[in-house]
Design a protein around this motif. Structure first.
Motif, short mmCIF file in Angstrom:
data_model
loop_
_atom_site.label_atom_id
_atom_site.label_comp_id
_atom_site.label_asym_id
_atom_site.label_seq_id
_atom_site.Cartn_x
_atom_site.Cartn_y
_atom_site.Cartn_z
N THR A 195 43.07 51.54 54.41
CA THR A 195 42.47 52.82 54.06
C THR A 195 40.97 52.72 53.78
O THR A 195 40.29 53.75 53.78
N ALA A 196 40.48 51.52 53.49
CA ALA A 196 39.08 51.32 53.08
C ALA A 196 38.73 52.25 51.91
O ALA A 196 37.65 52.83 51.85
N ALA A 197 39.67 52.36 50.96
CA ALA A 197 39.47 53.26 49.81
C ALA A 197 38.65 52.61 48.71
O ALA A 197 38.21 53.29 47.79
N GLY A 198 38.45 51.28 48.79
CA GLY A 198 37.69 50.57 47.76
C GLY A 198 38.57 50.12 46.62
O GLY A 198 39.72 50.55 46.48
N TRP A 199 38.02 49.25 45.77
CA TRP A 199 38.77 48.72 44.62
C TRP A 199 37.78 48.08 43.64
O TRP A 199 36.61 47.87 43.96
N THR A 200 38.28 47.77 42.45
CA THR A 200 37.45 47.15 41.41
C THR A 200 38.24 46.05 40.70
O THR A 200 39.38 46.29 40.28
N LEU A 201 37.64 44.87 40.57
CA LEU A 201 38.26 43.75 39.85
C LEU A 201 37.47 43.52 38.56
O LEU A 201 36.25 43.34 38.59
N THR A 202 38.19 43.52 37.43
CA THR A 202 37.55 43.28 36.13
C THR A 202 38.21 42.11 35.41
O THR A 202 39.32 41.70 35.75
N VAL A 203 37.51 41.60 34.40
CA VAL A 203 38.08 40.56 33.54
C VAL A 203 37.77 40.92 32.09
O VAL A 203 36.72 41.49 31.79
N ALA A 208 33.12 49.37 47.46
CA ALA A 208 32.88 50.81 47.42
C ALA A 208 33.80 51.51 48.42
O ALA A 208 34.40 50.87 49.29
N ALA A 209 33.91 52.82 48.31
CA ALA A 209 34.69 53.59 49.27
C ALA A 209 34.11 53.35 50.67
O ALA A 209 32.90 53.39 50.87
N GLY A 210 34.99 53.07 51.61
CA GLY A 210 34.57 52.72 52.97
C GLY A 210 34.54 51.23 53.22
O GLY A 210 34.37 50.78 54.35
N ASP A 211 34.70 50.42 52.15
CA ASP A 211 34.69 48.96 52.26
C ASP A 211 35.97 48.37 51.66
O ASP A 211 36.83 49.09 51.20
N GLY A 212 36.04 47.06 51.68
CA GLY A 212 37.11 46.35 50.96
C GLY A 212 38.28 45.90 51.80
O GLY A 212 39.09 45.08 51.33
N VAL A 256 49.25 50.15 70.54
CA VAL A 256 49.81 49.45 69.38
C VAL A 256 49.44 50.26 68.14
O VAL A 256 48.36 50.86 68.08
N GLY A 257 50.33 50.30 67.17
CA GLY A 257 50.06 51.03 65.93
C GLY A 257 50.33 50.15 64.73
O GLY A 257 51.03 49.15 64.82
N PHE A 258 49.74 50.52 63.58
CA PHE A 258 49.97 49.77 62.35
C PHE A 258 50.28 50.76 61.23
O PHE A 258 49.78 51.88 61.21
N THR A 259 51.10 50.32 60.29
CA THR A 259 51.40 51.14 59.11
C THR A 259 51.08 50.32 57.87
O THR A 259 51.13 49.08 57.90
N ALA A 260 50.71 50.99 56.81
CA ALA A 260 50.41 50.31 55.56
C ALA A 260 51.67 49.67 55.00
O ALA A 260 52.76 50.24 55.11
N ASN A 314 42.10 42.29 36.04
CA ASN A 314 42.75 43.55 36.43
C ASN A 314 42.15 44.08 37.73
O ASN A 314 40.92 44.22 37.83
N LEU A 315 43.02 44.37 38.70
CA LEU A 315 42.59 44.92 39.97
C LEU A 315 42.98 46.39 40.00
O LEU A 315 44.16 46.72 39.92
N ALA A 316 41.98 47.27 40.09
CA ALA A 316 42.23 48.71 40.05
C ALA A 316 42.01 49.33 41.42
O ALA A 316 41.07 48.98 42.15
N ASP A 317 42.89 50.28 41.74
CA ASP A 317 42.78 51.03 42.98
C ASP A 317 41.75 52.15 42.79
O ASP A 317 42.07 53.32 42.73
N ALA A 318 40.51 51.72 42.63
CA ALA A 318 39.41 52.66 42.38
C ALA A 318 38.15 52.08 43.00
O ALA A 318 37.85 50.90 42.77
N PRO A 319 37.42 52.84 43.79
CA PRO A 319 36.22 52.31 44.41
C PRO A 319 35.16 51.90 43.41
O PRO A 319 35.01 52.56 42.37
#
Length: 196
Positions: free
Chosen positions: A86-94, A149-153, A36-40, A188-193
């Motif tokens: 991707t487990a690239a990580g992210w950051t949520l700010t207010v 962090a990168a590797g999580d999320g 079985v395979g998955f795509t983003a 704001n949700l940023a695509d940044a670890p």
């Protein structure tokens, strides 16, 4: 005669069992593969969900000439869903855009929001950290609430701001009118670890 017949029957039965075992040992077997395979997803891989739960209500309170601190009377939640795979990580700010004001532009001078004790909800499936004691300013400065962090999320992360965990300090000297005051909070949700 009976003894001979019983012995013969027992010998025949044992022979049959023995032959059956030999036959079973010669059975054929093969290994196959299940795949079985998955795509983003093309959209919505990293998003905030249930945003209606982000409103923070400090209730209606009697006017006071003393310094007062009010706490939220509702359970607010910030929910981040990361299904990018991707487990690239992210950051949520207010960020708080401006001071509390009435519809007639009366300002609640000196009022300050502190997100004191948010926690990571036990229903979260993602690995993330939640920051505490965030003192918001009224100049639209972003403050990190939650991050991976990168590797999580991967999965869903929920920051609980339950009743009493967010405070609004209002100076007694601030002139108050008997009206409703509001302010705008930008999440704001940023695509940044996050640097946890």
């Amino acid at each position: 005669m009976k003894k001979i017949m019983i012995s013969t029957l027992l010998f025949s039965g044992m022979l049959s069992i023995s032959m059956g075992q030999v036959h079973a040992a010669d059975a054929d077997s093969h290994d196959t593969i299940g795949n079985v395979g998955f795509t983003a997803p093309t959209t919505g891989g990293l998003t905030m969900t249930n945003t209606d739960a982000l409103n923070i209500d400090f209730g209606s309170n009697p006017i006071s000439a003393d310094d007062k601190t009010y706490t939220n009377i509702n359970d607010a939640k910030a929910t981040v869903q990361d299904i990018r795979g991707t487990a690239a990580g992210w950051t949520l700010t207010v960020a708080q855009n401006a001071q509390f004001k009435t519809s007639d532009n009366d300002e609640l001078t000196g009022a300050q929001i502190t997100i004191k004790t948010p926690t990571l909800d036990s229903n979260s499936t993602a690995t993330a950290t939640v920051d505490q004691n965030l003192i918001l300013t009224t100049d639209n400065t972003a403050h990190k609430v939650m991050g991976a962090a990168a590797g999580d999320g991967n999965g869903t992360a929920i920051a609980d701001m339950n009743t009493g965990s967010v405070a609004l300090a209002v100076p007694g000297k601030t002139v108050k009118v008997a009206k409703n005051y509001t302010t705008m909070l930008t999440w704001n949700l940023a695509d940044a670890p996050a640097n946890n």
